[in-house]
Structure formats: structure tokens, C-alpha cells
Design an enzyme around this catalytic site. Sequence first.
Site, PDB file in Angstrom:
ATOM      1  N   ARG A 101      -1.022   7.311  -3.210  1.00  0.00           N
ATOM      2  CA  ARG A 101      -1.202   6.089  -2.430  1.00  0.00           C
ATOM      3  C   ARG A 101      -0.513   6.301  -1.088  1.00  0.00           C
ATOM      4  O   ARG A 101       0.143   7.310  -0.870  1.00  0.00           O
ATOM      5  CB  ARG A 101      -0.656   4.857  -3.180  1.00  0.00           C
TER       6      ARG A 101
ATOM      7  N   ARG B 110     -10.783   2.700  -1.956  1.00  0.00           N
ATOM      8  CA  ARG B 110      -9.856   1.709  -1.410  1.00  0.00           C
ATOM      9  C   ARG B 110     -10.343   1.327  -0.003  1.00  0.00           C
ATOM     10  O   ARG B 110     -10.623   2.200   0.806  1.00  0.00           O
ATOM     11  CB  ARG B 110      -8.415   2.257  -1.362  1.00  0.00           C
TER      12      ARG B 110
ATOM     13  N   GLN C  18       6.548  -0.561  -4.594  1.00  0.00           N
ATOM     14  CA  GLN C  18       6.650   0.714  -3.868  1.00  0.00           C
ATOM     15  C   GLN C  18       8.063   0.940  -3.330  1.00  0.00           C
ATOM     16  O   GLN C  18       8.432   2.060  -2.987  1.00  0.00           O
ATOM     17  CB  GLN C  18       5.639   0.747  -2.704  1.00  0.00           C
TER      18      GLN C  18
ATOM     19  N   ASP D  39      -1.461   0.768   7.453  1.00  0.00           N
ATOM     20  CA  ASP D  39      -2.676   1.325   6.839  1.00  0.00           C
ATOM     21  C   ASP D  39      -3.847   1.330   7.799  1.00  0.00           C
ATOM     22  O   ASP D  39      -4.817   2.071   7.603  1.00  0.00           O
ATOM     23  CB  ASP D  39      -3.054   0.524   5.591  1.00  0.00           C
TER      24      ASP D  39
ATOM     25  N   LYS E 183       1.211  -3.216   3.958  1.00  0.00           N
ATOM     26  CA  LYS E 183       1.411  -3.799   2.626  1.00  0.00           C
ATOM     27  C   LYS E 183       1.737  -5.286   2.708  1.00  0.00           C
ATOM     28  O   LYS E 183       2.488  -5.720   3.583  1.00  0.00           O
ATOM     29  CB  LYS E 183       2.542  -3.030   1.932  1.00  0.00           C
TER      30      LYS E 183
HETATM   31  C1  LIG Z   1       2.800   6.029   5.711  1.00  0.00           C
HETATM   32  S1  LIG Z   1       2.164   4.941   4.624  1.00  0.00           S
HETATM   33  C2  LIG Z   1       1.786   3.406   5.402  1.00  0.00           C
HETATM   34  C3  LIG Z   1       1.140   2.495   4.458  1.00  0.00           C
HETATM   35  O1  LIG Z   1       0.106   3.174   3.808  1.00  0.00           O
HETATM   36  C4  LIG Z   1       2.118   1.911   3.434  1.00  0.00           C
HETATM   37  O2  LIG Z   1       3.079   1.164   4.109  1.00  0.00           O
HETATM   38  C5  LIG Z   1       1.357   1.056   2.476  1.00  0.00           C
HETATM   39  O3  LIG Z   1       1.106  -0.099   2.729  1.00  0.00           O
HETATM   40  C6  LIG Z   1       0.857   1.710   1.254  1.00  0.00           C
HETATM   41  O4  LIG Z   1       0.123   0.857   0.436  1.00  0.00           O
HETATM   42  P1  LIG Z   1      -0.337   1.368  -0.984  1.00  0.00           P
HETATM   43  O5  LIG Z   1      -1.057   0.200  -1.576  1.00  0.00           O
HETATM   44  O6  LIG Z   1       0.878   1.754  -1.736  1.00  0.00           O
HETATM   45  O7  LIG Z   1      -1.274   2.542  -0.754  1.00  0.00           O
END
Ligand SMILES: CSC[C@@H](O)[C@@H](O)C(=O)COP(=O)(O)O
Length: 363
Positions: free
Chosen positions: A53, A90, A203, A243, A254
Site C-alpha cells: 500500500r 484502487r 497505518q 496519493d 489518507k
Molecule cells: C508515500 S505514501 C503517501 C500516501 O500514499 C499515504 O499517505 C497514504 O495515504 C496511503 O494510503 P493506503 O490506503 O495505506 O495505501
Amino acid sequence: MKVGGTHYRSIWRDGDSGEVRIIDQRWLPHEFKVVTLNTLDEFAVAIRDMWVRGAPLIGATAAYGVASAVTRDPSDANLAETCEVLNATRPTAVNLKWALDRCKSALSPLAIESRAAAAWVLAEEVVEEDVEINRRIGENGLALIREIAASKPEGEPVHLLTHCNAGWLATVDWGTATSPMYHAQDAGIPIHVWVDETRPRNQGALTAWELGEAGISHQYIVDNAGGHLMQHGMVDLVITGTDRTTARGDVCNKIGTYLKALAARDNKVPFYVALPSPTIDWSINDGVAEIPIEERPSREISHVLGMTDAGIGDVRVTPEGAGTGNPAFDVTPNRLVTGLITERGICEASFEGLAALFPDKAG
Ligand SMILES: CSC[C@@H](O)[C@@H](O)C(=O)COP(=O)(O)O
């Protein structure tokens, strides 16, 4: 980065077997498991169910997934189907589409028989570029930490807050938001990191595990604690990941990031976002209106996974049958973002700021 003193990346191609290996993040921080991905279905499930992820790592996994698939069948039809299947895993992190578009446009014009070799070279390029981008984000972000440290009495730590895991586990190595922290540690600047738990997938536990392995001082806090800490002068700097970032600098990260940005603004705490350029979606401006927000399964809300007396397991925390809602991301408008830390330097969260650093991409 190091796990028990051994250097690992979050994904790699095994030199002997040629197989793709990942750290299966579902079990961290309780158990460190490495698994092999072979079939397209395995790559797709690993991304969708969050064995891997984090936006950059999702992109890297997709590039390896394409290489693996075209090695079995390099036809146009299989290339197209592979990209379609992986792209559907995703919806929010744009790195996935970015990596797949890059694979498609590089491989499609090639003769069928040269596609497999080219796809592996391309995947390695995506991976190595990610490592270098993140290293540079760390160098650039270090300047912010250094400046704050210089304004404090000698030896007093700079207090950072981060949300989710934008660490090396979310990238190939270094992380984005965490890279400046690792660079600060290497530069001998004392830091302390407040780590948001980041319900529902927690996370923050990944971030705490990473920082613990690196010996960086940190505390794990519930998501609702950040505003209180900021009100009491206990946070000098917030750094999160992203993201998808729009051309005008709106940032999608997130769920819960937006609330941290609001609290930071109210308390005059600088709020920075670490931003690798493949995360910029130059085709859109208004993040709230235009970014698709992933809705994840209800069970992530109703149940919490952790270490029980009988091993790793989950427990239900809601009344049986309670309705849930699970939007996985939110958008922080550019006006709440103090700056973007990129591999080419730090800029204001605006089209002008991003275009000045990336004139070759701004179009
Ligand atoms: C360098 S990673 C930046 C984002 O991908 C991170 O902050 C995040 O929101 C990850 O979300 P996830 O749902 O765990 O894939």
C-alpha cells in the site's frame, strides 16, 4: 531501510529466481513476512487488499505486475487486460495509473518478442527512480527541520507530526514524509515524531514500527489527539504524504489528513506535504470535486486487527450489524498547505509553484 539491522526494500526482484517479493504489510507490526507474487491475480489482490500500500509502492507493484504478465504472454490483448485489471484495484492514488500508462506506452510499440525484457527494465527504472526521488525529498525537507532546530535551544528536539504511513513501506525505500526525518537523524538533529494511529487500517503502527527500527524517538497517538498537541505548542511541523495532488496543489491523502491541516492552520503550525512528482495529476485542479475517493469494506471499520493472546486476530468494536462508512481518503485544499516538498525542491501549493519546479511536466 533497516529491519533488525538488515537492509530491505518494500518490493524487489529476487536475483536468483527472478520472482517479485514483497513485505506483506497486513501482518506488520506483529509479524514480518515476505511473500512472492507470480500471477496477475496475486498482484491485483496484493494491491487491492493492501498487502502492499502507499501510492508510490502501488505504482511500483503495478510495474512489476505488468513485467511478470507480459513475460507469460506478451500479446497486445494481455498487455491491455493486465493494465485494466491492475488499474481497477484502487482508484485514488494516481501513481497506479501513472505506472500503467508508462508501461503501456513504452511496451505497445515494441515487437512482441522484446516486450518481456523491456518490461523488466522499465519496472526496475520505476523502482530506482522512486528511491532516488524519495532520497531527494529527504534532502529538501531536511532544510525545514534544520531551520526549526536552529530556532530552538541546543539539543531540544524538533517535534513533527505525521498521518498514515508515508514511510519506506509506502514507497520502495526512504518514504516521502519520513525521508526528511531519516535525513535529520543522519544529520544529528534531534527529532521526536507524533505518529497518528490512522484508523481504520492503523497505518500509524507501520510508521511507529519503521521509526522504532531506525531508533527515531516517537509516540503513537490516537487520531483525535493532534489538535490538542498543536494547541499546546507540542508540534513544530506537520509532514504528510499524498496519493494524488492536483495541478493547483490540492492534496488527497489518507482520511483525516484534512482535519490535521485545519488544526495546523488554526494553531499556525506549518503543514507540509511530501510529494513525489508521479503523484501529481496535472489533468485536474479541484481535488474535492475531481478525485475519486475509495470506499473500502465495512469490516475495516467494524473490526480491529491486532495481537491477541491467541496470535494475530481481529475483534469487533461496533454493535453487531451497525452500519458503517469507510471513505479511505480526503482532500486538503491548497490554501491549507504551507508547502510541497518535492524531489526538485520546496514550492508553494499552487499551479505556479508546481509549474516553476516542473516546467517540463506542467504542460
Ligand atoms: C508515500 S505514501 C503517501 C500516501 O500514499 C499515504 O499517505 C497514504 O495515504 C496511503 O494510503 P493506503 O490506503 O495505506 O495505501
